[in-house]
Motif scaffolding. Structure first.
Motif, PDB file in Angstrom:
ATOM      1  N   THR A   1      -3.862  -4.798  10.796  1.00  0.00           N
ATOM      2  CA  THR A   1      -5.774  -3.791   9.762  1.00  0.00           C
ATOM      3  C   THR A   1      -4.990  -3.866   8.512  1.00  0.00           C
ATOM      4  OG1 THR A   1      -4.994  -1.816  11.763  1.00  0.00           O
ATOM      5  CG2 THR A   1      -6.435  -1.595   9.577  1.00  0.00           C
ATOM      6  N   GLY A   2      -3.664  -3.959   7.675  1.00  0.00           N
ATOM      7  CA  GLY A   2      -3.329  -4.533   6.179  1.00  0.00           C
ATOM      8  C   GLY A   2      -3.950  -5.813   6.448  1.00  0.00           C
ATOM      9  N   THR A   3      -3.700  -7.246   7.354  1.00  0.00           N
ATOM     10  CA  THR A   3      -4.225  -8.463   6.931  1.00  0.00           C
ATOM     11  C   THR A   3      -5.801  -8.385   7.092  1.00  0.00           C
ATOM     12  OG1 THR A   3      -2.565  -9.006   8.282  1.00  0.00           O
ATOM     13  CG2 THR A   3      -3.716 -10.410   8.040  1.00  0.00           C
ATOM     14  N   LYS A   4      -6.305  -7.309   7.695  1.00  0.00           N
ATOM     15  CA  LYS A   4      -8.453  -7.322   7.601  1.00  0.00           C
ATOM     16  C   LYS A   4      -8.443  -6.811   6.104  1.00  0.00           C
ATOM     17  CE  LYS A   4      -8.730  -6.303  12.252  1.00  0.00           C
ATOM     18  NZ  LYS A   4      -9.450  -5.313  13.298  1.00  0.00           N
ATOM     19  N   TYR A   5      -7.278  -5.816   5.465  1.00  0.00           N
ATOM     20  CA  TYR A   5      -7.944  -5.236   3.956  1.00  0.00           C
ATOM     21  C   TYR A   5      -7.197  -6.781   2.802  1.00  0.00           C
ATOM     22  CZ  TYR A   5      -6.361  -3.439  -0.460  1.00  0.00           C
ATOM     23  OH  TYR A   5      -5.794  -2.395  -1.256  1.00  0.00           O
ATOM     24  N   ALA A   6      -7.131  -7.215   3.433  1.00  0.00           N
ATOM     25  CA  ALA A   6      -5.826  -8.274   2.551  1.00  0.00           C
ATOM     26  C   ALA A   6      -6.952  -9.796   2.750  1.00  0.00           C
ATOM     27  CB  ALA A   6      -4.655  -8.857   2.982  1.00  0.00           C
ATOM     28  N   LEU A   7      -7.522 -10.116   4.127  1.00  0.00           N
ATOM     29  CA  LEU A   7      -8.275 -10.997   4.068  1.00  0.00           C
ATOM     30  C   LEU A   7      -9.763 -10.777   3.384  1.00  0.00           C
ATOM     31  CD1 LEU A   7      -8.238 -12.023   7.943  1.00  0.00           C
ATOM     32  CD2 LEU A   7      -7.223 -13.145   5.508  1.00  0.00           C
ATOM     33  N   GLY A   8      -9.989  -9.562   3.665  1.00  0.00           N
ATOM     34  CA  GLY A   8     -11.758  -8.873   2.580  1.00  0.00           C
ATOM     35  C   GLY A   8     -10.960  -9.157   1.097  1.00  0.00           C
ATOM     36  N   LEU A   9     -10.545  -9.270   0.480  1.00  0.00           N
ATOM     37  CA  LEU A   9      -9.643  -9.320  -1.826  1.00  0.00           C
ATOM     38  C   LEU A   9      -9.759 -10.583  -0.933  1.00  0.00           C
ATOM     39  CD1 LEU A   9      -7.105  -6.314  -1.715  1.00  0.00           C
ATOM     40  CD2 LEU A   9      -9.190  -6.051  -2.432  1.00  0.00           C
TER      41      LEU A   9
ATOM     42  N   LEU B   1       0.972 -20.533  -9.982  1.00  0.00           N
ATOM     43  CA  LEU B   1      -0.094 -19.552 -10.384  1.00  0.00           C
ATOM     44  C   LEU B   1      -0.279 -18.160  -8.984  1.00  0.00           C
ATOM     45  CD1 LEU B   1      -2.387 -21.161 -12.179  1.00  0.00           C
ATOM     46  CD2 LEU B   1      -1.367 -19.624 -13.097  1.00  0.00           C
ATOM     47  N   TRP B   2      -0.017 -17.021  -9.180  1.00  0.00           N
ATOM     48  CA  TRP B   2       0.698 -15.946  -8.399  1.00  0.00           C
ATOM     49  C   TRP B   2      -0.214 -14.999  -8.736  1.00  0.00           C
ATOM     50  CZ3 TRP B   2       2.585 -11.353  -8.075  1.00  0.00           C
ATOM     51  CH2 TRP B   2       3.851 -11.357  -9.477  1.00  0.00           C
ATOM     52  N   SER B   3      -1.423 -13.700  -8.197  1.00  0.00           N
ATOM     53  CA  SER B   3      -1.646 -12.999  -8.125  1.00  0.00           C
ATOM     54  C   SER B   3      -1.864 -12.013  -7.252  1.00  0.00           C
ATOM     55  CB  SER B   3      -3.117 -13.014  -8.534  1.00  0.00           C
ATOM     56  OG  SER B   3      -3.782 -13.090  -7.642  1.00  0.00           O
ATOM     57  N   ILE B   4      -1.685 -10.496  -7.403  1.00  0.00           N
ATOM     58  CA  ILE B   4      -2.235  -9.285  -6.613  1.00  0.00           C
ATOM     59  C   ILE B   4      -2.705  -9.062  -5.729  1.00  0.00           C
ATOM     60  CG2 ILE B   4      -1.319  -7.413  -5.753  1.00  0.00           C
ATOM     61  CD1 ILE B   4       1.268  -6.819  -8.523  1.00  0.00           C
ATOM     62  N   LEU B   5      -3.056  -9.137  -4.785  1.00  0.00           N
ATOM     63  CA  LEU B   5      -4.464  -8.727  -3.969  1.00  0.00           C
ATOM     64  C   LEU B   5      -4.537  -7.184  -4.001  1.00  0.00           C
ATOM     65  CD1 LEU B   5      -4.950 -11.432  -1.483  1.00  0.00           C
ATOM     66  CD2 LEU B   5      -6.187 -11.794  -3.114  1.00  0.00           C
ATOM     67  N   GLY B   6      -4.190  -6.553  -3.656  1.00  0.00           N
ATOM     68  CA  GLY B   6      -3.803  -5.198  -3.622  1.00  0.00           C
ATOM     69  C   GLY B   6      -2.211  -4.905  -2.558  1.00  0.00           C
ATOM     70  N   LEU B   7      -2.867  -3.521  -2.523  1.00  0.00           N
ATOM     71  CA  LEU B   7      -1.535  -2.471  -1.714  1.00  0.00           C
ATOM     72  C   LEU B   7      -1.919  -2.186  -0.986  1.00  0.00           C
ATOM     73  CD1 LEU B   7       0.451  -1.711  -5.687  1.00  0.00           C
ATOM     74  CD2 LEU B   7       0.851  -3.369  -3.893  1.00  0.00           C
ATOM     75  N   TRP B   8      -0.969  -1.896   0.364  1.00  0.00           N
ATOM     76  CA  TRP B   8      -1.733  -1.401   1.646  1.00  0.00           C
ATOM     77  C   TRP B   8      -0.056  -0.341   2.182  1.00  0.00           C
ATOM     78  CZ3 TRP B   8      -5.298  -1.018   4.337  1.00  0.00           C
ATOM     79  CH2 TRP B   8      -5.209  -0.468   5.841  1.00  0.00           C
ATOM     80  N   GLU B   9      -0.664   1.236   1.808  1.00  0.00           N
ATOM     81  CA  GLU B   9       0.167   1.630   2.790  1.00  0.00           C
ATOM     82  C   GLU B   9       0.266   1.338   4.388  1.00  0.00           C
ATOM     83  OE1 GLU B   9       1.640   6.491   2.520  1.00  0.00           O
ATOM     84  OE2 GLU B   9      -0.572   5.524   1.403  1.00  0.00           O
ATOM     85  N   SER B  10       1.509   1.090   5.114  1.00  0.00           N
ATOM     86  CA  SER B  10       1.805   1.203   6.248  1.00  0.00           C
ATOM     87  C   SER B  10       3.009   1.643   6.963  1.00  0.00           C
ATOM     88  CB  SER B  10       1.961  -0.616   6.578  1.00  0.00           C
ATOM     89  OG  SER B  10       2.502  -1.095   7.427  1.00  0.00           O
ATOM     90  N   ALA B  11       2.809   2.173   8.421  1.00  0.00           N
ATOM     91  CA  ALA B  11       3.820   2.647   9.045  1.00  0.00           C
ATOM     92  C   ALA B  11       3.723   2.188  10.320  1.00  0.00           C
ATOM     93  CB  ALA B  11       3.533   4.431   9.250  1.00  0.00           C
ATOM     94  N   PHE B  12       5.008   2.118  10.963  1.00  0.00           N
ATOM     95  CA  PHE B  12       4.876   1.802  12.250  1.00  0.00           C
ATOM     96  C   PHE B  12       5.720   3.066  13.418  1.00  0.00           C
ATOM     97  CE2 PHE B  12       7.159   0.084  15.560  1.00  0.00           C
ATOM     98  CZ  PHE B  12       6.301  -1.063  16.609  1.00  0.00           C
ATOM     99  N   PRO B  13       5.596   3.225  14.333  1.00  0.00           N
ATOM    100  CA  PRO B  13       3.819   2.953  15.443  1.00  0.00           C
ATOM    101  C   PRO B  13       2.491   3.190  14.098  1.00  0.00           C
ATOM    102  CG  PRO B  13       5.386   3.710  16.094  1.00  0.00           C
ATOM    103  CD  PRO B  13       5.965   3.731  15.161  1.00  0.00           C
ATOM    104  N   PRO B  14       1.461   2.178  14.016  1.00  0.00           N
ATOM    105  CA  PRO B  14       0.555   2.572  13.643  1.00  0.00           C
ATOM    106  C   PRO B  14       0.034   3.235  14.105  1.00  0.00           C
ATOM    107  CG  PRO B  14       0.357   0.747  15.102  1.00  0.00           C
ATOM    108  CD  PRO B  14       1.664   0.812  14.993  1.00  0.00           C
TER     109      PRO B  14
END
Length: 300
Positions: free
Chosen positions: A281-289, A159-172
């Motif tokens: 920062t994206g991981t923080k977003y995912a942890l919040g979700l 079982l899997w689900s999408i927590l969310g999508l994150w727009e990421s750029a590098f350098p941040p």
């Protein structure tokens, strides 16, 4: 050959035709009202294209899409965009997959990227990476999980689900230089029927990708999420809270256990100078979700 292998983001809004997202195009802003940093979208794969739409389509899933307020793509001036080398400006927007493995006793696995990596070195993230032709999102995530950590969770009925999508750029941040990469990262949640201790015994991290691993519980996740970018000492105000977390460091083929100061995981992206060891920062977003998903699970 690179363009054949890469999975790119395609956009559809209202009655418009499907279009490949441009490198300098803010994907979140394309779907959010008044260029805000969050939108609710529908996403899915079709013929090796990752489609994001404001309307449901065959095989799509609804997800939240977000970007940081300091997103370099959002804040690019016209002059800066025009100065990008052609090989960068013509890249399009890539798709990444990051997988949060949740143990049966409610821990999730984070990995510290190796210092030698060109993108986000020494930063804590979930296992993940690029997609290959013909893969589904969860297949790419599970493949990257196994390649980076040695954990094999391949299962037809997983079982899997999408927590969310994150727009990421590098350098941040633009203060670190003009963007070289632009991704939409799909954060997936996969639940294991094993404890984090049992999963820990199976870890065989690839030292070229991963320099350390850590299992994060909900309480620590709350503190990491609370560490706001751009706010000095955010999330560190209570000295009575846990001050260290046990991590597994990769030393060649050997694994060693040591304690890492929690304050390291509460670091935020520096405005200028070299980046620092921190949770992305994206991981923080995912942890919040993830925490929100746990709350919903408790309610039901």
């Amino acid at each position: 050959m690179e363009c054949v292998k890469r999975i790119l983001v395609y956009l559809r809004k209202e009655a418009s035709l499907l279009q490949c997202a441009k490198f300098v195009q803010g994907v979140t802003g394309h779907f959010s009202p008044c260029g805000q940093d969050r939108a609710t979208v529908n996403c899915g794969l079709d013929n090796n294209r990752f489609i994001i739409s404001d309307r449901p389509f065959s095989g799509s899933r609804q997800a939240n899409l977000q970007r940081p307020s300091f997103c370099p793509i959002k804040n690019l001036t016209a002059e800066q965009a025009a100065s990008l080398p052609e090989e960068i400006a013509s890249r399009g927007v890539d798709v990444g997959v990051a997988i949060l493995v949740q143990s049966v006793n409610k821990r999730v696995l984070l990995t510290r990227r190796a210092k030698e990596l060109h993108i986000f070195p020494n930063v804590w993230v979930p296992p993940g990476g690029h997609m290959e032709n013909g893969e589904q999102l969860h297949e790419a995530g599970l493949r990257e999980l196994q390649e980076e950590t040695g954990l094999n969770l391949q299962s037809a009925d997983l079982l899997w689900s999408i927590l969310g999508l994150w727009e990421s750029a590098f350098p941040p941040l633009l203060s670190h230089g003009l963007p070289q990469r632009h991704h939409i990262v799909a954060y997936l949640l996969v639940s294991s029927n094993e404890t984090h201790h049992e999963l820990q015994e199976k870890l065989r991290p690839d030292e070229q990708e991963v320099s350390a691993c850590a299992w994060i519980d909900p309480e620590l996740a709350k503190r990491i999420v609370a560490a706001e970018e751009g706010v000095k000492d955010s999330g560190r105000e209570n000295p009575k809270l846990q001050t260290s977390v046990r991590i597994t460091e990769v030393c060649g083929r050997s694994l060693t256990q040591r304690d890492l100061a929690v304050s390291t995981l509460l670091n935020t992206a520096p405005i200028d100078g070299e980046d620092t060891e921190r949770v992305s920062t994206g991981t923080k977003y995912a942890l919040g979700l993830w925490l929100e998903a746990l709350r919903q699970e408790e309610v039901t």
